[in-house]
Design an enzyme around this catalytic site. Structure first.
Site, PDB file in Angstrom:
ATOM      1  N   PHE A  35     -41.272 -47.820 -86.361  1.00 24.96           N
ATOM      2  CA  PHE A  35     -40.164 -48.709 -85.948  1.00 24.96           C
ATOM      3  C   PHE A  35     -39.352 -48.105 -84.795  1.00 24.96           C
ATOM      4  N   PHE A  37     -40.337 -38.045 -84.277  1.00 24.17           N
ATOM      5  CA  PHE A  37     -39.888 -39.143 -85.154  1.00 24.17           C
ATOM      6  C   PHE A  37     -40.728 -39.228 -86.431  1.00 24.17           C
ATOM      7  N   GLU A  84     -42.220 -39.935 -93.386  1.00 24.00           N
ATOM      8  CA  GLU A  84     -42.123 -40.956 -94.425  1.00 24.00           C
ATOM      9  C   GLU A  84     -40.642 -41.287 -94.487  1.00 24.00           C
ATOM     10  N   ASP A 116     -28.480 -39.478 -91.149  1.00 21.99           N
ATOM     11  CA  ASP A 116     -27.163 -39.160 -91.715  1.00 21.99           C
ATOM     12  C   ASP A 116     -27.224 -38.948 -93.225  1.00 21.99           C
ATOM     13  N   GLU A 117     -28.351 -39.354 -93.839  1.00 20.29           N
ATOM     14  CA  GLU A 117     -28.445 -39.233 -95.305  1.00 20.29           C
ATOM     15  C   GLU A 117     -28.465 -37.792 -95.780  1.00 20.29           C
ATOM     16  N   TYR A 165     -36.369 -38.470-100.280  1.00 20.07           N
ATOM     17  CA  TYR A 165     -36.461 -38.665 -98.822  1.00 20.07           C
ATOM     18  C   TYR A 165     -35.401 -37.845 -98.097  1.00 20.07           C
ATOM     19  N   LYS A 183     -35.740 -34.600 -95.494  1.00 23.58           N
ATOM     20  CA  LYS A 183     -35.208 -34.567 -94.118  1.00 23.58           C
ATOM     21  C   LYS A 183     -34.226 -33.397 -93.979  1.00 23.58           C
ATOM     22  N   LYS A 208     -37.786 -52.623 -95.605  1.00 19.27           N
ATOM     23  CA  LYS A 208     -36.395 -52.212 -95.394  1.00 19.27           C
ATOM     24  C   LYS A 208     -35.461 -53.415 -95.577  1.00 19.27           C
ATOM     25  N   PRO A 219     -34.998 -56.561 -92.663  1.00 21.97           N
ATOM     26  CA  PRO A 219     -36.212 -57.388 -92.534  1.00 21.97           C
ATOM     27  C   PRO A 219     -36.662 -58.009 -93.857  1.00 21.97           C
ATOM     28  N   LYS A 254     -32.231 -60.286-102.109  1.00 20.73           N
ATOM     29  CA  LYS A 254     -32.159 -59.487-103.351  1.00 20.73           C
ATOM     30  C   LYS A 254     -31.305 -58.265-103.070  1.00 20.73           C
ATOM     31  N   HIS A 278     -28.295 -44.337-105.873  1.00 22.38           N
ATOM     32  CA  HIS A 278     -27.961 -45.112-104.663  1.00 22.38           C
ATOM     33  C   HIS A 278     -26.715 -44.577-103.945  1.00 22.38           C
TER      34      HIS A 278
HETATM   35  P1  NAD Z   1     -41.174 -45.634 -89.846  1.00 18.20           P
HETATM   36  O1  NAD Z   1     -41.560 -45.414 -91.265  1.00 18.20           O
HETATM   37  O2  NAD Z   1     -41.029 -47.001 -89.337  1.00 18.20           O
HETATM   38  O3  NAD Z   1     -42.245 -44.895 -88.888  1.00 18.20           O
HETATM   39  C1  NAD Z   1     -42.718 -43.610 -89.155  1.00 18.20           C
HETATM   40  C2  NAD Z   1     -43.934 -43.364 -88.263  1.00 18.20           C
HETATM   41  O4  NAD Z   1     -44.391 -42.024 -88.518  1.00 18.20           O
HETATM   42  C3  NAD Z   1     -45.099 -44.313 -88.543  1.00 18.20           C
HETATM   43  O5  NAD Z   1     -45.643 -44.781 -87.320  1.00 18.20           O
HETATM   44  C4  NAD Z   1     -46.096 -43.437 -89.282  1.00 18.20           C
HETATM   45  O6  NAD Z   1     -47.459 -43.816 -89.093  1.00 18.20           O
HETATM   46  C5  NAD Z   1     -45.806 -42.079 -88.684  1.00 18.20           C
HETATM   47  N1  NAD Z   1     -46.232 -40.987 -89.583  1.00 18.20           N
HETATM   48  C6  NAD Z   1     -45.929 -40.868 -90.909  1.00 18.20           C
HETATM   49  N2  NAD Z   1     -46.507 -39.756 -91.396  1.00 18.20           N
HETATM   50  C7  NAD Z   1     -47.149 -39.148 -90.355  1.00 18.20           C
HETATM   51  C8  NAD Z   1     -47.904 -37.962 -90.227  1.00 18.20           C
HETATM   52  N3  NAD Z   1     -48.131 -37.152 -91.289  1.00 18.20           N
HETATM   53  N4  NAD Z   1     -48.415 -37.637 -89.016  1.00 18.20           N
HETATM   54  C9  NAD Z   1     -48.203 -38.449 -87.948  1.00 18.20           C
HETATM   55  N5  NAD Z   1     -47.508 -39.596 -88.013  1.00 18.20           N
HETATM   56  C10 NAD Z   1     -46.979 -39.940 -89.205  1.00 18.20           C
HETATM   57  O7  NAD Z   1     -39.848 -44.779 -89.641  1.00 18.20           O
HETATM   58  P2  NAD Z   1     -38.571 -45.083 -88.719  1.00 18.20           P
HETATM   59  O8  NAD Z   1     -37.635 -45.912 -89.484  1.00 18.20           O
HETATM   60  O9  NAD Z   1     -39.034 -45.499 -87.391  1.00 18.20           O
HETATM   61  O10 NAD Z   1     -37.947 -43.599 -88.638  1.00 18.20           O
HETATM   62  C11 NAD Z   1     -38.363 -42.704 -87.607  1.00 18.20           C
HETATM   63  C12 NAD Z   1     -37.576 -41.417 -87.738  1.00 18.20           C
HETATM   64  O11 NAD Z   1     -36.183 -41.685 -87.597  1.00 18.20           O
HETATM   65  C13 NAD Z   1     -37.741 -40.715 -89.081  1.00 18.20           C
HETATM   66  O12 NAD Z   1     -37.789 -39.328 -88.853  1.00 18.20           O
HETATM   67  C14 NAD Z   1     -36.488 -41.089 -89.854  1.00 18.20           C
HETATM   68  O13 NAD Z   1     -36.147 -40.091 -90.791  1.00 18.20           O
HETATM   69  C15 NAD Z   1     -35.482 -41.165 -88.717  1.00 18.20           C
HETATM   70  N6  NAD Z   1     -34.337 -42.062 -88.948  1.00 18.20           N
HETATM   71  C16 NAD Z   1     -34.546 -43.367 -89.311  1.00 18.20           C
HETATM   72  C17 NAD Z   1     -33.455 -44.211 -89.461  1.00 18.20           C
HETATM   73  C18 NAD Z   1     -33.630 -45.675 -89.839  1.00 18.20           C
HETATM   74  O14 NAD Z   1     -32.643 -46.379 -90.029  1.00 18.20           O
HETATM   75  N7  NAD Z   1     -34.849 -46.196 -89.941  1.00 18.20           N
HETATM   76  C19 NAD Z   1     -32.160 -43.725 -89.246  1.00 18.20           C
HETATM   77  C20 NAD Z   1     -31.980 -42.373 -88.894  1.00 18.20           C
HETATM   78  C21 NAD Z   1     -33.088 -41.563 -88.737  1.00 18.20           C
HETATM   79  O1  DAU Z   2     -28.992 -43.886 -92.952  1.00 19.68           O
HETATM   80  C1  DAU Z   2     -30.213 -43.728 -92.296  1.00 19.68           C
HETATM   81  C2  DAU Z   2     -31.343 -44.162 -93.196  1.00 19.68           C
HETATM   82  O2  DAU Z   2     -31.281 -45.582 -93.266  1.00 19.68           O
HETATM   83  C3  DAU Z   2     -32.705 -43.698 -92.705  1.00 19.68           C
HETATM   84  O3  DAU Z   2     -32.764 -42.293 -92.762  1.00 19.68           O
HETATM   85  C4  DAU Z   2     -33.831 -44.280 -93.557  1.00 19.68           C
HETATM   86  O4  DAU Z   2     -35.088 -43.934 -92.997  1.00 19.68           O
HETATM   87  C5  DAU Z   2     -33.683 -45.798 -93.559  1.00 19.68           C
HETATM   88  O5  DAU Z   2     -34.676 -46.372 -94.385  1.00 19.68           O
HETATM   89  C6  DAU Z   2     -32.292 -46.196 -94.038  1.00 19.68           C
HETATM   90  O6  DAU Z   2     -32.111 -45.827 -95.433  1.00 19.68           O
HETATM   91  P1  DAU Z   2     -31.396 -46.827 -96.486  1.00 19.68           P
HETATM   92  O7  DAU Z   2     -31.856 -46.458 -97.837  1.00 19.68           O
HETATM   93  O8  DAU Z   2     -29.943 -46.906 -96.213  1.00 19.68           O
HETATM   94  O9  DAU Z   2     -32.056 -48.233 -95.976  1.00 19.68           O
HETATM   95  P2  DAU Z   2     -32.679 -49.496 -96.771  1.00 19.68           P
HETATM   96  O10 DAU Z   2     -33.038 -50.477 -95.715  1.00 19.68           O
HETATM   97  O11 DAU Z   2     -33.720 -49.105 -97.737  1.00 19.68           O
HETATM   98  O12 DAU Z   2     -31.417 -50.039 -97.591  1.00 19.68           O
HETATM   99  C7  DAU Z   2     -30.193 -50.361 -96.956  1.00 19.68           C
HETATM  100  C8  DAU Z   2     -29.190 -50.772 -98.043  1.00 19.68           C
HETATM  101  O13 DAU Z   2     -29.611 -52.009 -98.634  1.00 19.68           O
HETATM  102  C9  DAU Z   2     -29.094 -49.783 -99.187  1.00 19.68           C
HETATM  103  O14 DAU Z   2     -27.756 -49.767 -99.660  1.00 19.68           O
HETATM  104  C10 DAU Z   2     -30.016 -50.359-100.252  1.00 19.68           C
HETATM  105  C11 DAU Z   2     -29.838 -51.859-100.050  1.00 19.68           C
HETATM  106  N1  DAU Z   2     -31.001 -52.709-100.375  1.00 19.68           N
HETATM  107  C12 DAU Z   2     -32.219 -52.371 -99.881  1.00 19.68           C
HETATM  108  C13 DAU Z   2     -33.317 -53.170-100.109  1.00 19.68           C
HETATM  109  C14 DAU Z   2     -34.689 -52.806 -99.576  1.00 19.68           C
HETATM  110  C15 DAU Z   2     -30.820 -53.871-101.127  1.00 19.68           C
HETATM  111  O15 DAU Z   2     -29.705 -54.181-101.568  1.00 19.68           O
HETATM  112  N2  DAU Z   2     -31.905 -54.674-101.355  1.00 19.68           N
HETATM  113  C16 DAU Z   2     -33.152 -54.361-100.879  1.00 19.68           C
HETATM  114  O16 DAU Z   2     -34.101 -55.124-101.137  1.00 19.68           O
END
Ligand code: NAD
Ligand code: DAU
Length: 332
Positions: free
Chosen positions: A12, A78, A81, A122-123, A148, A152, A187, A190, A203, A274
């Site tokens: 993503f 980046f 998991e 930030d988690e 998770y 990190k 997530k 979406p 939900k 949570h």
């Molecule tokens: P994502 O799950 O959408 O994508 C992760 C990508 O890493 C995927 O393309 C996957 O195939 C690849 N991957 C997983 N394991 C691998 C491995 N062993 N070798 C090579 N590639 C591998 O994740 P995201 O939401 O895009 O997050 C990206 C980074 O940003 C992560 O490090 C996450 O901790 C960090 N981050 C995410 C958020 C968020 O809100 N999504 C916020 C802050 C930080």
């Molecule tokens: O803060 C950064 C983090 O944000 C990233 O490090 C993670 O990779 C990313 O997945 C995200 O973590 P969260 O656990 O905050 O995101 P998630 O989208 O899973 O959930 C956001 C909030 O919504 C959380 O309070 C849980 C709630 N939730 C989630 C889902 C999937 C629901 O209420 N219903 C749901 O179905």
């Protein structure tokens, strides 16, 4: 030789970053990605092949990583998991990719004197109370809650140790919750949008009062590029866009966008452990590196994201049934 190696560049945020780099720099990019369930090749497919190359592989593969690091001057990491709910179901891949994978990259960075930027969350700081006026800063103590976030946190500690003990040229960023195109439908945002497209109520876990600090993925990308180019080695920068909203506020905005009643919500089993609230103070990044977010209007960004999921049903539809089956088994 491409200039920049991006791990997880088919995920993503990684794919958004690759688009951002192609648009805003002249750099060539190699993406190293395992193409797990969370990746999508389509997200970077249309980028010019003379600028972006995809290498399918695992960041824990030391031989492959060594070869790629010998060919690149800078790496943005980046790959991870990334989903808390999956880490509660099976922590094992989180330890392997997030900790062993980061260790593997650090050893290669040390050997080849490569500049590394480590993308984190930030988690790692745990959570804040709803009525606490504080926000996370670079000085907040680490207190991760889930497998998770603990994995990190472990990876961040490894990066700092490799900087201090071995002189690795690394920086770290910890960002809040991202939204935007190409986010996996497991997530929150979406999942809720695709539920609403299907006429299914959102939900919401627990009481829905948990707060997340939303930032558009493109603003995360611009911040990471700025840190890569101008950040001080060994430093950590928090990335955030002052986007605090509780989950009910987000869901009500989505219900309004779909013309649905704002009470049409299904409250489901809460996530174990949570985290209650995340909030980022990003003053260091803004004052030291002059960064600011472009997407200041969360509701407008959310409307664009709804439109994107409506027009990319071919991409997410094949994953919807299995994603919902995973949640249904947990009463979510
Ligand atoms: P994502 O799950 O959408 O994508 C992760 C990508 O890493 C995927 O393309 C996957 O195939 C690849 N991957 C997983 N394991 C691998 C491995 N062993 N070798 C090579 N590639 C591998 O994740 P995201 O939401 O895009 O997050 C990206 C980074 O940003 C992560 O490090 C996450 O901790 C960090 N981050 C995410 C958020 C968020 O809100 N999504 C916020 C802050 C930080
Ligand atoms: O803060 C950064 C983090 O944000 C990233 O490090 C993670 O990779 C990313 O997945 C995200 O973590 P969260 O656990 O905050 O995101 P998630 O989208 O899973 O959930 C956001 C909030 O919504 C959380 O309070 C849980 C709630 N939730 C989630 C889902 C999937 C629901 O209420 N219903 C749901 O179905």
């Amino acid at each position: 030789m491409a200039d920049l190696l991006v791990t997880g560049g088919a995920g993503f945020i990684g794919s958004n970053f690759v688009h951002h780099v192609v648009e805003h720099t002249d750099l060539g990019v190699t993406v190293l990605d395992k193409l797990t369930y969370a990746a999508s090749r389509e997200s970077i497919d249309e980028l010019p092949s003379d600028r972006v190359e995809l290498v399918e592989g695992d960041i824990t593969d030391a031989t492959l990583v060594d070869k790629l690091f010998s060919d690149h001057g800078s790496v943005v990491h980046f790959a991870a998991e990334s989903h808390n709910d999956n880490s509660l179901h099976d922590p094992s891949p989180f330890i392997q990719t997030n900790i062993v994978g980061t260790f593997t990259l650090l050893e290669a960075a040390r050997k080849h004197d490569v500049r590394l930027h480590h993308v984190s969350t930030d988690e790692v700081y745990g959570d804040l109370d709803l009525d606490d006026p504080k926000r996370f800063t670079e000085d907040t103590p680490y207190q991760p809650s889930s497998p998770y976030s603990a994995s990190k946190a472990g990876s961040d500690h490894l990066v700092r140790a490799w900087v201090r003990s071995f002189g690795v040229r690394a920086t770290i960023s910890n960002c809040s919750n991202n939204y935007g195109p190409w986010q996996h439908i497991e997530k929150f945002i979406p999942r809720m949008i695709t539920n609403l497209i299907d006429g299914v109520p959102p939900k919401v876990y627990g009481d829905g009062l948990n707060v997340r600090d939303w930032i558009h993925a493109d603003d995360h990308s611009s911040a990471v590029l700025r840190i890569l180019e101008q950040g001080r080695i060994g430093e950590t920068y928090l990335i955030g866009a002052d986007g605090e909203r509780n989950n009910l506020q987000v869901v009500k905005a989505l219900l309004a966008a779909f013309g649905r009643n704002e009470d049409d919500i299904e409250f489901v089993t809460d996530r174990p452990g949570h985290d209650r609230r995340y909030a980022i103070e990003s003053g260091k990044l803004r004052s030291e590196l002059g960064w600011s977010p472009r997407f200041q209007d969360f509701e407008a960004g959310l409307a664009d994201t709804v439109a994107w999921y409506r027009s990319h049903e071919d991409w997410w539809r094949p994953h919807k049934q299995a994603t919902e089956a995973f949640y249904a088994a947990k009463g979510q």
